[in-house]
Write a protein that holds these residues in place. Sequence first.
Motif, short mmCIF file in Angstrom:
data_model
loop_
_atom_site.label_atom_id
_atom_site.label_comp_id
_atom_site.label_asym_id
_atom_site.label_seq_id
_atom_site.Cartn_x
_atom_site.Cartn_y
_atom_site.Cartn_z
N GLN A 1 42.37 36.47 45.63
CA GLN A 1 43.49 37.39 45.43
C GLN A 1 43.71 38.16 46.71
O GLN A 1 42.85 38.96 47.12
N PRO B 1 45.65 40.93 49.07
CA PRO B 1 46.16 42.27 48.76
C PRO B 1 47.61 42.24 48.32
O PRO B 1 48.48 41.69 49.01
N GLY B 2 47.89 42.80 47.15
CA GLY B 2 49.25 42.90 46.67
C GLY B 2 49.84 41.62 46.11
O GLY B 2 51.04 41.56 45.83
N LYS B 3 49.01 40.59 45.94
CA LYS B 3 49.53 39.32 45.46
C LYS B 3 48.76 38.85 44.23
O LYS B 3 47.70 39.36 43.90
N ASP B 4 49.32 37.86 43.55
CA ASP B 4 48.66 37.28 42.38
C ASP B 4 47.47 36.43 42.82
O ASP B 4 47.41 35.95 43.95
N ARG B 5 46.58 36.23 41.88
CA ARG B 5 45.42 35.38 42.15
C ARG B 5 45.89 33.95 42.36
O ARG B 5 46.76 33.44 41.64
#
Length: 131
Positions: free
Chosen positions: A39, A41-45
């Motif tokens: 994951q 930073p700031g994004k989906d897994r």
Amino acid sequence: QVLLRESGGGAVQAGASLRLSCAASGLIDTSNSMAWSRQLPGKDREGSAGLGSDGLTSYGGSSMKSRFTISRDDNKNNLYLQMNNLRPEDTAMYYCAADSQPLLTAKSQFLGPQAQDFRHWGQGTQVTVSS
């Protein structure tokens, strides 16, 4: 109870290598399907690499396929992710995942491991790559 414990993360320079480890215990072992996801930073897994009990592997894109290798040690119930030539964009929290199903689903095989296909997750290990 299932326990997945990751280790091996750290802060490295671009171009370096790291090997992540995941120790599995409880009702899950390396005869089950397992995977690494990350994951940013700031994004989906997103799926990084998956491994079925049949030895079939899948990777989340050509960039990861060319630099990452997923493997397991059945004697130790450990899953590994060898990451070479690390880039700043690889900076993420990396999670170990497992499911009771032994094989990767078709979607995980062809598109890289899908988060919804894995029921059990570890707490993650941070990888930070600086330029």
